[in-house]
Write a protein that holds these residues in place. Structure first.
Motif, PDB file in Angstrom:
ATOM      1  N   TRP A  10      40.354  41.023  51.119  1.00 51.29           N
ATOM      2  CA  TRP A  10      39.638  39.978  50.397  1.00 51.29           C
ATOM      3  C   TRP A  10      38.190  39.891  50.871  1.00 51.29           C
ATOM      4  CZ3 TRP A  10      41.989  36.322  46.890  1.00 51.29           C
ATOM      5  CH2 TRP A  10      43.366  36.519  46.696  1.00 51.29           C
ATOM      6  N   ARG A  27      39.974  42.248  46.662  1.00 52.85           N
ATOM      7  CA  ARG A  27      39.779  41.019  45.895  1.00 52.85           C
ATOM      8  C   ARG A  27      38.509  40.304  46.287  1.00 52.85           C
ATOM      9  NH1 ARG A  27      45.737  38.917  45.004  1.00 52.85           N
ATOM     10  NH2 ARG A  27      46.572  40.779  44.015  1.00 52.85           N
ATOM     11  N   ARG A  75      44.931  35.885  38.734  1.00 47.61           N
ATOM     12  CA  ARG A  75      45.609  35.849  40.042  1.00 47.61           C
ATOM     13  C   ARG A  75      46.437  34.597  40.213  1.00 47.61           C
ATOM     14  NH1 ARG A  75      40.906  38.098  42.870  1.00 47.61           N
ATOM     15  NH2 ARG A  75      40.334  36.023  43.558  1.00 47.61           N
ATOM     16  N   ARG A 108      49.389  27.148  57.943  1.00 49.31           N
ATOM     17  CA  ARG A 108      48.079  26.588  58.264  1.00 49.31           C
ATOM     18  C   ARG A 108      47.421  27.508  59.272  1.00 49.31           C
ATOM     19  NH1 ARG A 108      47.519  21.090  56.745  1.00 49.31           N
ATOM     20  NH2 ARG A 108      49.548  20.251  56.124  1.00 49.31           N
ATOM     21  N   TYR A 152      49.170  42.847  33.918  1.00 48.27           N
ATOM     22  CA  TYR A 152      48.102  43.480  34.700  1.00 48.27           C
ATOM     23  C   TYR A 152      48.082  45.002  34.577  1.00 48.27           C
ATOM     24  CZ  TYR A 152      44.910  44.322  38.579  1.00 48.27           C
ATOM     25  OH  TYR A 152      43.831  44.717  39.329  1.00 48.27           O
ATOM     26  N   ARG A 186      58.905  22.321  46.316  1.00 47.93           N
ATOM     27  CA  ARG A 186      57.930  21.241  46.197  1.00 47.93           C
ATOM     28  C   ARG A 186      57.813  20.799  44.739  1.00 47.93           C
ATOM     29  NH1 ARG A 186      54.574  21.278  50.627  1.00 47.93           N
ATOM     30  NH2 ARG A 186      55.061  22.937  52.075  1.00 47.93           N
ATOM     31  N   THR A 227      36.450  36.626  46.331  1.00 53.48           N
ATOM     32  CA  THR A 227      36.538  35.174  46.168  1.00 53.48           C
ATOM     33  C   THR A 227      35.408  34.515  46.945  1.00 53.48           C
ATOM     34  OG1 THR A 227      38.032  33.261  46.224  1.00 53.48           O
ATOM     35  CG2 THR A 227      38.137  34.758  48.088  1.00 53.48           C
ATOM     36  N   ALA A 228      35.375  33.199  46.939  1.00 54.91           N
ATOM     37  CA  ALA A 228      34.313  32.470  47.630  1.00 54.91           C
ATOM     38  C   ALA A 228      34.837  31.131  48.092  1.00 54.91           C
ATOM     39  CB  ALA A 228      33.116  32.265  46.702  1.00 54.91           C
ATOM     40  N   LEU A 229      34.156  30.563  49.090  1.00 55.90           N
ATOM     41  CA  LEU A 229      34.459  29.194  49.495  1.00 55.90           C
ATOM     42  C   LEU A 229      33.628  28.243  48.637  1.00 55.90           C
ATOM     43  CD1 LEU A 229      34.462  29.367  53.398  1.00 55.90           C
ATOM     44  CD2 LEU A 229      36.346  29.735  51.799  1.00 55.90           C
ATOM     45  N   ARG A 262      46.362  29.826  52.951  1.00 57.03           N
ATOM     46  CA  ARG A 262      46.923  30.097  51.624  1.00 57.03           C
ATOM     47  C   ARG A 262      47.214  31.577  51.426  1.00 57.03           C
ATOM     48  NH1 ARG A 262      43.363  26.198  48.906  1.00 57.03           N
ATOM     49  NH2 ARG A 262      42.027  27.916  48.264  1.00 57.03           N
ATOM     50  N   TYR A 291      42.912  46.026  42.203  1.00 60.42           N
ATOM     51  CA  TYR A 291      43.993  45.065  42.457  1.00 60.42           C
ATOM     52  C   TYR A 291      44.014  44.669  43.931  1.00 60.42           C
ATOM     53  CZ  TYR A 291      48.570  43.182  43.486  1.00 60.42           C
ATOM     54  OH  TYR A 291      49.571  42.371  43.951  1.00 60.42           O
ATOM     55  N   TYR A 319      53.077  25.065  57.614  1.00 60.03           N
ATOM     56  CA  TYR A 319      52.314  24.071  56.864  1.00 60.03           C
ATOM     57  C   TYR A 319      52.879  22.657  56.980  1.00 60.03           C
ATOM     58  CZ  TYR A 319      49.590  22.031  53.069  1.00 60.03           C
ATOM     59  OH  TYR A 319      48.737  21.239  52.340  1.00 60.03           O
ATOM     60  N   ASP A 320      54.161  22.519  56.766  1.00 59.24           N
ATOM     61  CA  ASP A 320      54.727  21.180  56.685  1.00 59.24           C
ATOM     62  C   ASP A 320      54.913  20.520  58.034  1.00 59.24           C
ATOM     63  OD1 ASP A 320      55.092  20.711  53.885  1.00 59.24           O
ATOM     64  OD2 ASP A 320      56.540  22.343  53.929  1.00 59.24           O
ATOM     65  N   PRO A 329      57.635  28.399  53.752  1.00 53.64           N
ATOM     66  CA  PRO A 329      56.874  29.614  53.434  1.00 53.64           C
ATOM     67  C   PRO A 329      55.360  29.471  53.589  1.00 53.64           C
ATOM     68  CG  PRO A 329      57.552  28.515  51.427  1.00 53.64           C
ATOM     69  CD  PRO A 329      58.138  27.720  52.557  1.00 53.64           C
ATOM     70  N   HIS A 330      54.861  28.267  53.805  1.00 56.59           N
ATOM     71  CA  HIS A 330      53.405  28.072  53.801  1.00 56.59           C
ATOM     72  C   HIS A 330      52.834  27.945  55.212  1.00 56.59           C
ATOM     73  CE1 HIS A 330      53.689  27.631  49.490  1.00 56.59           C
ATOM     74  NE2 HIS A 330      54.713  26.824  49.692  1.00 56.59           N
ATOM     75  N   ALA A 344      36.260  28.586  45.013  1.00 51.52           N
ATOM     76  CA  ALA A 344      34.973  28.847  44.363  1.00 51.52           C
ATOM     77  C   ALA A 344      34.937  30.284  43.890  1.00 51.52           C
ATOM     78  CB  ALA A 344      33.824  28.583  45.335  1.00 51.52           C
ATOM     79  N   LEU A 345      34.059  30.539  42.933  1.00 56.55           N
ATOM     80  CA  LEU A 345      33.808  31.912  42.529  1.00 56.55           C
ATOM     81  C   LEU A 345      32.700  32.478  43.408  1.00 56.55           C
ATOM     82  CD1 LEU A 345      33.747  31.753  38.623  1.00 56.55           C
ATOM     83  CD2 LEU A 345      35.684  32.119  40.157  1.00 56.55           C
ATOM     84  N   PRO A 346      32.745  33.785  43.682  1.00 56.60           N
ATOM     85  CA  PRO A 346      31.606  34.400  44.373  1.00 56.60           C
ATOM     86  C   PRO A 346      30.364  34.321  43.485  1.00 56.60           C
ATOM     87  CG  PRO A 346      33.200  36.070  43.636  1.00 56.60           C
ATOM     88  CD  PRO A 346      33.830  34.741  43.403  1.00 56.60           C
ATOM     89  N   GLN A 398      51.267  33.917  50.912  1.00 53.75           N
ATOM     90  CA  GLN A 398      51.711  34.687  49.746  1.00 53.75           C
ATOM     91  C   GLN A 398      52.237  36.050  50.175  1.00 53.75           C
ATOM     92  OE1 GLN A 398      51.939  33.394  46.936  1.00 53.75           O
ATOM     93  NE2 GLN A 398      50.442  31.731  46.822  1.00 53.75           N
ATOM     94  N   ASP A 454      53.096  42.234  47.208  1.00 52.65           N
ATOM     95  CA  ASP A 454      53.937  42.738  46.122  1.00 52.65           C
ATOM     96  C   ASP A 454      54.615  44.034  46.550  1.00 52.65           C
ATOM     97  OD1 ASP A 454      55.132  43.599  43.830  1.00 52.65           O
ATOM     98  OD2 ASP A 454      53.336  43.540  42.580  1.00 52.65           O
ATOM     99  N   ARG A 505      53.844  47.651  45.028  1.00 52.58           N
ATOM    100  CA  ARG A 505      52.536  48.280  45.171  1.00 52.58           C
ATOM    101  C   ARG A 505      52.298  48.660  46.624  1.00 52.58           C
ATOM    102  NH1 ARG A 505      49.321  46.899  40.855  1.00 52.58           N
ATOM    103  NH2 ARG A 505      50.382  45.558  39.382  1.00 52.58           N
TER     104      ARG A 505
END
Lengths: 477, 477
Positions: free
Chosen positions: A117, A82, B101, A245, B442, B111, A84-86, A101, A79, A442-443, A242-243, B85-87, A105, A108, A111
């Motif tokens: 990541w 994590r 996720r 850049r 989860y 928003r 991920t990819a670009l 991004r 959990y 962000y805004d 909350p967002h 993207a996915l890895p 967030q 949690d 936990r």
């Protein structure tokens, strides 16, 4: 069962859906990316030394005391780690969006309060590790940071993959009466500690807590000198959403030093001059560069009190620096900042260290946390917010670091922002490079790139002034 | 200014940090992935027909009425259209993790309540569009769904990229007195509408609202027949956390039809038999398959009342189906389900449609929403939750669809789960394939793959029974 420290509990309590209280960073490595299972193995073998990373926060019934740390019986490493990819080709713009991004967030609360990541697909075969850890975990983590735990000083030292499961078993969850009883004891303890918070008093046993409190005390002092408060007519400060850049640029540490050598002052002064130029460009492009406008930045610095000699260690404190954004001439801008810093060192009876080059006793991530924590604490508690932005300037290791046999080629620092402060700049040096990481709301900061470009320009104009051509690292980001 | 419907406001109100009220889907396309800017262009040109997608929810002061929809003056398409993207190599396991996720994160209430994710790097050069839209947007969106807006029935019809900005300007934000006054008017309207909610009464003007209410009414009726309530000894139902898992498998529609032709019943019966086998496998592996255990699934179905002839359109209602998980023999399992469905059609005085093949008047995404909404509504309001899981079975188009010139090769359906229900299965047919999408909590469903494997096995054993070898599509996922 372990009670959360007073300070950590405070960081937990002031977090809301707008102000995220997590510390973050992005470590970029050369390729090829390791297999997810290898990272999993490396982290798993580091866990036995990182108690907090398998604990969660448990509130005490009826709010009768500070929360406690309890083992998470459902702890599930997958959990937290994590993958991920670009999107191809893995442009920096996509990494910026991803960092923004992920920072938007909240963690949690049910936990252990961290995420790591693995990001694949950065241009040039690179990959990254992004860390996200709640502030309230600092005390328990001590120097043994998660990112540090899987970094090595030698290539190919190799992760301890395949190490058999450690014998960790979650302790039973305390509940009911025990918690309540302990809570009362905790309250008494809290009161004593609060009483000891009088400025000038050093709190034991934790030097961490002492450091943070000193920073808050230092700030209060400087705030009194400056007169505090005041209204501004720029869009740099104001409410946030909350967002987030994120954007960054990287320069060679040698370039900064060459400027300092040619024009005088410290590397810190040069850094502040470049940032001032960045804000100038942002304000210009927004049509807000009014006569007499000054931005006030909180700058956590290393202070070495005069009456302490030898190995008493660094102290972290904070200064207000007025960024002379209306000054057009780069030499005058730098001179103004230098004069200001010198005056402050004089008036504060302390030597503001040059953090970019003088690594102190603290591990860099920890220093970053101290700075960040103090800023958030002040921003979220005070009614009068006596500064517009924050500039955390932290020295990192000047040797290459590795993870899973890959060299870390960039270390992007992240500083959280808080209600009332829409932009913050974190500066971190690592292995001959200095990276400026900018966090924006962000805004209200869609033009974050203007600021970053201005920082790069600010440095270029100083180099030109110093008769230098840029060396080593070309500005990126 | 537009007031939110009674039903939509309810969906907004019952959302908490555990139950997410967004509808989602994942559309997988052949490669190569389009440029992000091209998708941006396609979505931008679709926006003028999707009013809600640039509006946000504004609460009325003092809770004096339902929220209203107002144009978002800060609308920023790039916030909503995300790129990831996915890895490498883009395995299905990574897509599963990503869907889980993204579904675990609430939409930002400040928003317009939607996100669209462009996901690159799926194995075989494929890419995906993931949609996430709040339930409360349904009424205003009508049939013009976002995903639909950028899907075409012909390859290379081409997106309307480069269309000049439409002349949308946000309307002024209503505030203060106007809102309050309107709120009182709204309250009166609400009362009237509530009064009309008596079963059997059809509500106008919206057929959508009518459909959803009928579903709730239908459920209440069947629930009475079944006796409602009851406790269970399985871990299939119980409390949930905020995080989700997702997994899926795909079979050929022709395979399902061949089984039905050989063994009798409807495609729907075959689907339910396969799902029953899936739950059986899950319960077996958890050591919970006790004698007499039955899982009760809510199954929204198309109902055509006997007294309506001709073009009166489909009605959506709901049945409880007892899944005979303890039955070991596949033929007996199918026969039991078929008998049950036949009895229900008899007792309800209606014909339960075979949704997999009989596409009704509703667009599939809308049907999925109706089902989903009703389930969530019931799960979150009722004290007694008379079912353990949900099975939404929705017909999709049996022709290929395209977006930006690429064929959509799979359409993965997603059904939200709610407090008390840890696993749900969504079934969607598209262009000759039928996909079973499974949502799990989860923490309590780490073994979601066991269920999915069981569904595949369930179908295989029925095919064997029918003397068939699998055709067309090999099970995937």
């Amino acid at each position: 069962m372990e009670r959360m420290s007073f300070l950590d509990a405070e960081f937990l309590a002031i977090e809301d859906h707008l102000a995220h209280m997590h510390i973050a960073g992005c470590n970029i490595f050369e390729g090829p990316a390791p297999a997810y299972d290898d990272v999993l193995g490396a982290v798993r073998s580091a866990l036995p030394n990182l108690r907090r990373y398998r604990q969660r926060v448990k509130d005490v019934p009826l709010g009768l005391g500070r929360p406690v740390w309890v083992d998470d019986p459902h702890f599930n490493l997958e959990y937290h780690l994590r993958h991920t990819a670009l999107p191809a080709p893995g442009a920096d713009s996509d990494l910026r969006a991803l960092v923004g991004r992920l920072m938007s967030q909240p963690l949690d609360r049910q936990r252990p309060l961290w995420e790591l990541w693995v990001v694949e697909g950065l241009e040039g075969g690179r990959w990254a590790l992004m860390t996200k850890v709640h502030h309230c975990m600092v005390d328990g983590v001590s120097g043994a940071d998660l990112a540090y735990a899987i970094l090595e000083t030698e290539r190919g030292a190799g992760p301890a993959i395949g190490v058999s499961e450690d014998d960790w078993r979650p302790s039973a969850d305390p509940a009911g009466l025990a918690l309540v009883l302990d809570a009362w004891a905790g309250l008494v303890g809290d009161s004593l500690r609060v009483a000891r918070k009088i400025p000038g008093t050093l709190i034991h046993p934790s030097r961490f807590v002492a450091g943070v409190r000193r920073l808050a005390d230092g700030l209060a002092m400087v705030g009194r000198v400056e007169g505090g408060g005041g209204t501004h007519d720029s869009s740099i400060d104001g409410s946030i959403g909350p967002h987030r850049r994120y954007d960054w640029c990287t320069v060679a540490l040698d370039d900064l030093k060459a400027v300092k050598d040619a024009l005088g002052g410290t590397v810190n002064d040069v850094v502040l001059a470049a940032i001032t130029r960045g804000f100038r460009e942002l304000l210009l492009s927004r049509g807000e560069l009014a006569d007499g406008l000054e931005l006030r930045s909180l700058v956590p610095v290393s202070m070495r009190p005069r009456d302490e000699h030898g190995g008493a260690g660094n102290r972290v404190s904070a200064l207000f620096v007025r960024l002379p954004v209306t000054v057009e001439d780069p030499a005058e801008r730098l001179a103004g900042l230098r004069r200001q810093m010198d005056e402050m060192k004089e008036s504060e009876g302390a030597e503001a260290g040059d953090l970019v080059t003088n690594a102190g006793d603290f591990a860099p991530p920890f220093l970053m946390r101290l700075a960040t924590q103090s800023v958030l604490r002040i921003m979220n508690r005070g009614r009068v917010r006596p500064f517009d932005t924050v500039t955390t300037n932290v020295p990192g290791p000047q040797i290459p670091l590795y993870s899973l046999g890959r060299e870390m080629i960039e270390w992007l620092p992240f500083v959280p922002i808080a209600q009332g402060m829409r932009i913050g700049v974190a500066i971190l040096s690592y292995n001959g490079k200095v990276t400026f990481g900018v966090t924006g709301d962000y805004d209200t900061t869609p033009d974050i790139a203007v600021l970053v470009h201005g920082i790069e320009e600010g440095l270029r104009e100083l180099q030109k002034l110093a008769g230098q051509a840029p060396q080593g690292v070309a500005p990126t980001g």
